[in-house]
Design an enzyme around this catalytic site. Structure first.
Site, PDB file in Angstrom:
ATOM      1  N   ARG A 118      43.225  37.810  30.014  1.00 11.22           N
ATOM      2  CA  ARG A 118      41.804  38.174  29.995  1.00 11.22           C
ATOM      3  C   ARG A 118      41.643  39.449  29.179  1.00 11.22           C
ATOM      4  O   ARG A 118      42.260  40.463  29.502  1.00 11.22           O
ATOM      5  CB  ARG A 118      41.309  38.386  31.431  1.00 11.22           C
ATOM      6  CG  ARG A 118      39.910  38.923  31.498  1.00 11.22           C
ATOM      7  CD  ARG A 118      39.345  39.075  32.913  1.00 11.22           C
ATOM      8  NE  ARG A 118      38.036  39.667  32.785  1.00 11.22           N
ATOM      9  CZ  ARG A 118      37.705  40.875  33.237  1.00 11.22           C
ATOM     10  NH1 ARG A 118      38.548  41.603  33.928  1.00 11.22           N
ATOM     11  NH2 ARG A 118      36.498  41.364  33.009  1.00 11.22           N
ATOM     12  N   HIS A 138      32.646  44.713  27.863  1.00 12.59           N
ATOM     13  CA  HIS A 138      33.368  45.578  28.810  1.00 12.59           C
ATOM     14  C   HIS A 138      33.099  47.019  28.378  1.00 12.59           C
ATOM     15  O   HIS A 138      34.011  47.770  28.040  1.00 12.59           O
ATOM     16  CB  HIS A 138      34.852  45.226  28.815  1.00 12.59           C
ATOM     17  CG  HIS A 138      35.623  45.723  30.005  1.00 12.59           C
ATOM     18  ND1 HIS A 138      36.393  44.891  30.804  1.00 12.59           N
ATOM     19  CD2 HIS A 138      35.767  46.959  30.542  1.00 12.59           C
ATOM     20  CE1 HIS A 138      36.979  45.602  31.767  1.00 12.59           C
ATOM     21  NE2 HIS A 138      36.618  46.868  31.624  1.00 12.59           N
ATOM     22  N   GLU A 168      31.516  43.968  35.268  1.00 18.11           N
ATOM     23  CA  GLU A 168      31.037  44.980  36.206  1.00 18.11           C
ATOM     24  C   GLU A 168      29.727  45.656  35.767  1.00 18.11           C
ATOM     25  O   GLU A 168      29.706  46.850  35.465  1.00 18.11           O
ATOM     26  CB  GLU A 168      32.123  46.052  36.424  1.00 18.11           C
ATOM     27  CG  GLU A 168      33.431  45.501  36.940  1.00 18.11           C
ATOM     28  CD  GLU A 168      34.506  46.581  37.137  1.00 18.11           C
ATOM     29  OE1 GLU A 168      34.195  47.776  36.974  1.00 18.11           O
ATOM     30  OE2 GLU A 168      35.650  46.221  37.457  1.00 18.11           O
ATOM     31  N   ASN A 200      36.465  41.529  40.633  1.00 19.61           N
ATOM     32  CA  ASN A 200      37.403  42.636  40.440  1.00 19.61           C
ATOM     33  C   ASN A 200      37.469  43.406  41.748  1.00 19.61           C
ATOM     34  O   ASN A 200      36.444  43.899  42.239  1.00 19.61           O
ATOM     35  CB  ASN A 200      36.915  43.590  39.343  1.00 19.61           C
ATOM     36  CG  ASN A 200      36.921  42.944  37.967  1.00 19.61           C
ATOM     37  OD1 ASN A 200      37.423  41.834  37.798  1.00 19.61           O
ATOM     38  ND2 ASN A 200      36.373  43.636  36.990  1.00 19.61           N
ATOM     39  N   TYR A 257      39.521  46.394  44.116  1.00 18.96           N
ATOM     40  CA  TYR A 257      40.494  47.487  44.219  1.00 18.96           C
ATOM     41  C   TYR A 257      40.563  48.081  45.617  1.00 18.96           C
ATOM     42  O   TYR A 257      41.621  48.403  46.114  1.00 18.96           O
ATOM     43  CB  TYR A 257      40.171  48.597  43.204  1.00 18.96           C
ATOM     44  CG  TYR A 257      40.389  48.131  41.797  1.00 18.96           C
ATOM     45  CD1 TYR A 257      41.624  48.281  41.187  1.00 18.96           C
ATOM     46  CD2 TYR A 257      39.379  47.482  41.083  1.00 18.96           C
ATOM     47  CE1 TYR A 257      41.856  47.817  39.900  1.00 18.96           C
ATOM     48  CE2 TYR A 257      39.595  47.013  39.796  1.00 18.96           C
ATOM     49  CZ  TYR A 257      40.841  47.182  39.216  1.00 18.96           C
ATOM     50  OH  TYR A 257      41.070  46.707  37.952  1.00 18.96           O
ATOM     51  N   GLU A 298      40.417  41.015  38.281  1.00 18.39           N
ATOM     52  CA  GLU A 298      41.147  42.291  38.215  1.00 18.39           C
ATOM     53  C   GLU A 298      41.582  42.653  39.619  1.00 18.39           C
ATOM     54  O   GLU A 298      40.821  42.494  40.582  1.00 18.39           O
ATOM     55  CB  GLU A 298      40.273  43.451  37.712  1.00 18.39           C
ATOM     56  CG  GLU A 298      39.957  43.434  36.257  1.00 18.39           C
ATOM     57  CD  GLU A 298      39.123  44.652  35.827  1.00 18.39           C
ATOM     58  OE1 GLU A 298      39.184  45.715  36.486  1.00 18.39           O
ATOM     59  OE2 GLU A 298      38.394  44.501  34.830  1.00 18.39           O
TER      60      GLU A 298
HETATM   61  O1  IFM Z   1      40.107  50.264  34.236  1.00 14.64           O
HETATM   62  C1  IFM Z   1      39.052  49.714  34.981  1.00 14.64           C
HETATM   63  C2  IFM Z   1      38.495  48.500  34.284  1.00 14.64           C
HETATM   64  O2  IFM Z   1      38.050  48.805  33.009  1.00 14.64           O
HETATM   65  C3  IFM Z   1      37.336  47.939  35.075  1.00 14.64           C
HETATM   66  N1  IFM Z   1      37.667  47.735  36.445  1.00 14.64           N
HETATM   67  C4  IFM Z   1      38.332  48.818  37.137  1.00 14.64           C
HETATM   68  C5  IFM Z   1      39.528  49.309  36.355  1.00 14.64           C
HETATM   69  C6  IFM Z   1      40.231  50.458  37.107  1.00 14.64           C
HETATM   70  O3  IFM Z   1      39.362  51.516  37.291  1.00 14.64           O
END
Ligand code: IFM
Length: 448
Positions: A78, A122, A167, A293, A295, A353
């Protein structure tokens, strides 16, 4: 040794990057300036004065990078396309050298049986469009459609998977309210306009991509995350719901034809005159997939952050945190995937992600051990498999990131890569987590 999770036989394994974070060559071969070029060249915006001018020099080292992907066994890659590399002024004329770069990259990926997953936007908006108002201006949504048309005409015969935006929350809020990302503004009215025009550009682009790529799969990538109350109090629960509205429902609801969430509209108390007749129908264009995505989660308390009037306080509790100061909370991935599937209606989901920053170092023997990142991936993959077991139509997983790269306002201080990058020499070293991820891909399972 047994496996602690396994995946469907048609599951797709990949890794992700984005153009500004890895390409470098910021002004080569006719590329126009982006808002991130302008922002990072302005002193004080990025840690240590870092810029994406060279980054991982992927613009020159792409052959070697595809070889590394192949060696890892990746089935999919990706990446995003730099809008100003193709349309230096944001609109036609087209820069043929920019097109040629992505054509060569896609061809090489396909030769290596790596499926390209393209993201159109992006965050590297052409500066020329910013000079005319950027995403706060409706015309930028129109320009995005022109750009989507150009790219999908050229690559549509080879690229099947298309995501319009990455995002939009981050583009709108971190770029226009918090002032931490390009274009570095702090204005709530602009934020709402930017979020709307991002979604509108997305919605308008979907039928254009479909026309140019009849067999394509078209989607969008969001960064949804559970927002938990810091205590069971009514006030904290209400605050968490509000945070959920601002981060999650503001995007998920209009994309699924529910309009903007009324509670958030009321709370924001801003004129919504950027919304014209027909916009919400356009934004709700049916999609083939949603990219998630993930985290960390948010933990929300009913308190204002000092000096930030419109914000609720988000805490990142827990003992275990990554170098971003983000809590490691793998169950949140299961929770958000289930919630999106059972509350909304997307035919397919992908984890587009997931990953973690840790301070990696090269050992005397030249290897890089990253046990914390490996453990992060392992625990999140267990939750990914759990979501599939629960019935979520999850079709693939992309580790963030293929390479250590330019982490936006944090510059090069945060390493997210499966592959270590020495930014002085551009040497690449696959980390222990990369070797482990190869085994996951090969066995389609997570080893104990
Ligand atoms: O690096 C970023 C990415 O560009 C978008 N999502 C979160 C990642 C980590 O912060």
């Amino acid at each position: 040794m047994g496996n602690i999770a396994s995946f469907p036989s048609d599951f797709t394994w990949g890794a992700a990057t984005s153009s500004y974070q890895i390409e470098g060559a910021w002004d080569e071969d006719g590329k126009g300036e982006s808002i991130w070029d302008r922002f990072s060249h302005t002193p004080g915006n990025v840690k240590n004065g870092d810029t994406g001018d060279v980054a991982c020099d992927h613009y020159h080292l792409w052959r070697q990078d595809v070889t590394l992907m192949k060696e890892l066994g990746l089935q999919a890659y990706r990446f995003s396309i730099a809008w100003p590399r193709l349309l230096p002024e944001g609109r036609r004329p087209v820069n043929d050298d920019g097109i040629a770069f992505y054509e060569r990259l896609v061809d090489r990926l396909l030769e290596n049986e790596i499926e390209p997953y393209v993201t159109l936007y992006h965050w590297d908006l052409p500066q020329a469009l910013q000079d005319d108002g950027g995403w706060a201006a409706r015309a930028t949504a129109e320009a995005f459609v022109e750009y989507a048309d150009v790219v999908s005409r050229v690559l549509g015969d080879r690229v099947k998977y298309w995501a319009t935006l990455n995002e939009p929350f981050v583009s709108a809020v971190i770029g226009h309210l918090w002032g931490v990302h390009a274009p570095g503004h702090e204005d709530m009215g602009e934020t709402i306009a930017a979020a709307h025009h991002l979604l509108l550009g997305h919605g308008w682009a979907v039928p254009v991509i479909r026309r140019n790529v009849p067999k394509g799969q078209v989607g969008i990538v969001l960064n949804p995350s559970p927002q938990h109350p810091a205590s069971p109090s009514y006030a904290d629960r209400a605050a968490a719901w509000q945070a959920d509205g601002f981060l999650n429902r503001w995007y998920l609801d209009p994309l699924t034809a529910r309009g903007y969430p009324a509670d958030v509209v009321q709370k924001l108390d801003q004129p919504m005159d950027v919304v014209h007749a027909g916009d919400m129908e356009a934004i709700a264009a049916p999609l083939d997939f949603l990219g998630v995505n993930y985290y960390t989660r948010g933990v929300v308390r009913d308190e204002k952050v000092p000096a930030e009037e419109n914000e609720l306080q988000t805490l990142f509790p827990g003992d275990e945190k990554t170098e971003m100061d983000w809590e490691v909370y793998p169950e949140g991935l299961y929770e958000i995937l289930c919630r999106i599937h059972f509350d909304y209606d997307f035919p397919a989901l992908y984890v587009t992600e997931n990953g973690a920053a840790y301070p990696d170092e090269i050992n005397p023997d030249g290897t890089v051990d990253d046990p914390q990142r490996l453990s992060y991936f392992k625990r999140h993959l267990v939750q990914t498999a759990r979501a599939i077991q629960a019935g979520v139509p999850l079709h693939g997983y992309f580790a963030w990131s293929l390479l250590d790269n330019f982490e936006w306002a944090e510059g090069y201080s945060k390493r997210f890569g499966l592959i270590y990058v020495d930014f002085e020499t551009q040497q690449r070293i696959p980390k222990a987590s990369a070797r482990w991820y190869s085994r996951v891909i090969e066995s389609n399972a997570v080893p104990e």
